[in-house]
Design a protein around this motif. Structure first.
Motif, PDB file in Angstrom:
ATOM      1  N   TYR A  75      -3.309  31.083 -33.789  1.00 31.37           N
ATOM      2  CA  TYR A  75      -3.770  30.863 -32.421  1.00 31.37           C
ATOM      3  C   TYR A  75      -4.898  29.848 -32.473  1.00 31.37           C
ATOM      4  CZ  TYR A  75      -1.327  35.314 -31.926  1.00 31.37           C
ATOM      5  OH  TYR A  75      -0.386  36.313 -31.978  1.00 31.37           O
ATOM      6  N   ILE A  76      -4.657  28.682 -31.859  1.00 32.67           N
ATOM      7  CA  ILE A  76      -5.639  27.616 -31.976  1.00 32.67           C
ATOM      8  C   ILE A  76      -6.100  27.136 -30.600  1.00 32.67           C
ATOM      9  CG2 ILE A  76      -4.625  26.874 -34.169  1.00 32.67           C
ATOM     10  CD1 ILE A  76      -3.425  24.457 -32.735  1.00 32.67           C
ATOM     11  N   CYS A  77      -7.344  26.722 -30.545  1.00 29.92           N
ATOM     12  CA  CYS A  77      -7.898  26.197 -29.295  1.00 29.92           C
ATOM     13  C   CYS A  77      -8.736  24.976 -29.622  1.00 29.92           C
ATOM     14  CB  CYS A  77      -8.754  27.251 -28.592  1.00 29.92           C
ATOM     15  SG  CYS A  77      -9.519  26.655 -27.059  1.00 29.92           S
ATOM     16  N   MET A  78      -8.361  23.862 -29.053  1.00 32.07           N
ATOM     17  CA  MET A  78      -9.141  22.647 -29.234  1.00 32.07           C
ATOM     18  C   MET A  78     -10.228  22.587 -28.166  1.00 32.07           C
ATOM     19  SD  MET A  78      -8.036  18.682 -28.899  1.00 32.07           S
ATOM     20  CE  MET A  78      -7.875  18.940 -27.144  1.00 32.07           C
ATOM     21  N   ASP A  79     -11.457  22.399 -28.597  1.00 29.14           N
ATOM     22  CA  ASP A  79     -12.585  22.210 -27.678  1.00 29.14           C
ATOM     23  C   ASP A  79     -12.780  20.709 -27.510  1.00 29.14           C
ATOM     24  OD1 ASP A  79     -15.011  21.927 -26.388  1.00 29.14           O
ATOM     25  OD2 ASP A  79     -15.975  23.592 -27.453  1.00 29.14           O
ATOM     26  N   PRO A  80     -12.352  20.157 -26.355  1.00 30.20           N
ATOM     27  CA  PRO A  80     -12.442  18.705 -26.147  1.00 30.20           C
ATOM     28  C   PRO A  80     -13.785  18.267 -25.577  1.00 30.20           C
ATOM     29  CG  PRO A  80     -11.308  19.701 -24.315  1.00 30.20           C
ATOM     30  CD  PRO A  80     -11.672  20.829 -25.249  1.00 30.20           C
ATOM     31  N   GLY A  81     -14.693  19.255 -25.458  1.00 32.68           N
ATOM     32  CA  GLY A  81     -15.999  18.969 -24.864  1.00 32.68           C
ATOM     33  C   GLY A  81     -16.314  19.920 -23.729  1.00 32.68           C
ATOM     34  N   TYR A  82     -15.865  21.179 -23.866  1.00 32.30           N
ATOM     35  CA  TYR A  82     -16.124  22.177 -22.840  1.00 32.30           C
ATOM     36  C   TYR A  82     -17.622  22.402 -22.656  1.00 32.30           C
ATOM     37  CZ  TYR A  82     -11.202  23.672 -23.139  1.00 32.30           C
ATOM     38  OH  TYR A  82      -9.834  23.714 -23.111  1.00 32.30           O
ATOM     39  N   THR A  83     -17.995  22.794 -21.459  1.00 32.57           N
ATOM     40  CA  THR A  83     -19.369  23.233 -21.237  1.00 32.57           C
ATOM     41  C   THR A  83     -19.553  24.554 -21.981  1.00 32.57           C
ATOM     42  OG1 THR A  83     -18.801  24.518 -19.261  1.00 32.57           O
ATOM     43  CG2 THR A  83     -19.403  22.176 -18.941  1.00 32.57           C
ATOM     44  N   PRO A  84     -20.788  24.922 -22.316  1.00 34.50           N
ATOM     45  CA  PRO A  84     -21.014  26.204 -22.998  1.00 34.50           C
ATOM     46  C   PRO A  84     -20.443  27.385 -22.214  1.00 34.50           C
ATOM     47  CG  PRO A  84     -22.989  24.854 -23.116  1.00 34.50           C
ATOM     48  CD  PRO A  84     -22.039  24.140 -22.195  1.00 34.50           C
ATOM     49  N   GLU A  85     -20.509  27.301 -20.875  1.00 39.12           N
ATOM     50  CA  GLU A  85     -20.008  28.391 -20.039  1.00 39.12           C
ATOM     51  C   GLU A  85     -18.490  28.533 -20.174  1.00 39.12           C
ATOM     52  OE1 GLU A  85     -23.807  26.882 -18.690  1.00 39.12           O
ATOM     53  OE2 GLU A  85     -21.865  25.867 -18.905  1.00 39.12           O
ATOM     54  N   ASN A  86     -17.784  27.409 -20.174  1.00 38.81           N
ATOM     55  CA  ASN A  86     -16.327  27.461 -20.293  1.00 38.81           C
ATOM     56  C   ASN A  86     -15.888  27.898 -21.683  1.00 38.81           C
ATOM     57  OD1 ASN A  86     -15.747  26.731 -17.645  1.00 38.81           O
ATOM     58  ND2 ASN A  86     -15.761  24.544 -18.087  1.00 38.81           N
ATOM     59  N   ARG A  87     -16.576  27.404 -22.689  1.00 37.95           N
ATOM     60  CA  ARG A  87     -16.250  27.825 -24.062  1.00 37.95           C
ATOM     61  C   ARG A  87     -16.457  29.332 -24.211  1.00 37.95           C
ATOM     62  NH1 ARG A  87     -16.094  25.574 -29.441  1.00 37.95           N
ATOM     63  NH2 ARG A  87     -16.037  27.351 -30.848  1.00 37.95           N
TER      64      ARG A  87
END
Length: 275
Positions: A75-87
């Protein structure tokens, strides 16, 4: 965590009980019809944080438990630049649903923010490549995305009405850039309204659009056109309740003998070739 044990078990239970006919059965139907899972596959379930990919992760985990065909999952999730709240929201939902997500970071939002032409198209291509690359590094031979039945018919209509082309969204395809890799869409036969119903029943709150670029610039053109298509389908259903099924069936029943021109393997063919 133990505090979420009952929560994720109830979320799974609702799929096999309340939504067996509307989610679980169409999910299994799509997998079998389009031969998406093979023995000894290692598939990376790609999580964006939205309702579709989160449900996909739950379904794939359940499938692995019940299936007689052995396969592995990441299960993978790429963080493309999420805000801390969204992450944080993605992390919390993954924990609630007992999904062991592996995060990796790519500064895609920063790159896309510098382009004025088709930022959403560029973002999608960069995301796809990054997901393939990371999944391959984990030893996976497939990536699974959360596109569903409603995405399929909306994309078909958008191509016709706004793109001047008849083009579908395949349930699986081979990567042209990453040798040996395939993309599958296990929710291909699952309706979006049923995904929303499952989410609401379990009182889940997922990300909608977390893109900083479109949020700052307002509605992007693609999202606006998709919203128009959704509204068009709703209007058509008032007089033809089966319109969604008819659109879906149409991409399974294409008669090339009646087309003026069509493309096959990158080559354009004309009906005049028969004369």
């Amino acid at each position: 965590m133990k505090e979420f044990d009952e929560f994720y078990r109830q979320a799974e239970h609702s799929i096999t009980k309340t939504y067996r006919k509307r989610i679980w059965n169409p999910f299994i139907e799509g997998l079998k019809r389009y031969e998406m899972i093979d023995a000894n596959d290692k598939t990376a379930v790609c999580i964006s944080g939205g309702k579709d990919s989160m449900l996909l992760a739950v379904l794939m985990r359940m499938l692995q438990r019940y299936s007689e065909v052995p396969f592995e999952l990441e299960y993978i999730c790429m963080d493309p630049g999420y805000t801390p709240e969204n992450r944080k929201k993605i992390e919390e939902n993954a924990e609630k649903l007992n999904i062991p997500v592996k995060f990796f970071c790519k500064d895609i939002f920063k790159v896309v923010d510098k382009t004025e032409k088709s930022p959403c198209y560029l973002c999608a291509r960069m995301r796809r490549g990054s997901l393939y690359e990371y999944a391959q590094s984990l030893g996976c031979n497939k990536i699974a995305l959360g596109h569903h039945f409603s995405d399929v018919i909306e994309t078909t209509l958008m191509g016709m009405l706004y793109g001047g082309q008849i083009q579908g969204m395949l349930p699986k395809l081979k990567s042209t850039s990453f040798e040996g890799m395939q993309l599958i869409r296990p929710l291909y036969c699952v309706h979006e309204k049923d995904i929303i119903a499952w989410k609401n029943l379990n009182d889940l709150d997922f990300l909608d659009c977390a893109c900083s670029v479109t949020r700052r610039a307002g509605d992007d053109a693609a999202s606006s056109k998709r919203a128009e298509i959704k509204q068009l389908i709703r209007e058509l259903k008032k007089t033809n309740p089966n319109v969604e099924k008819s659109i879906f069936n149409s991409i399974h029943n294409v008669n090339t003998d009646t087309l003026i021109e069509y493309k096959a393997n990158g080559e354009t063919h004309s009906f005049l070739e028969k004369f």
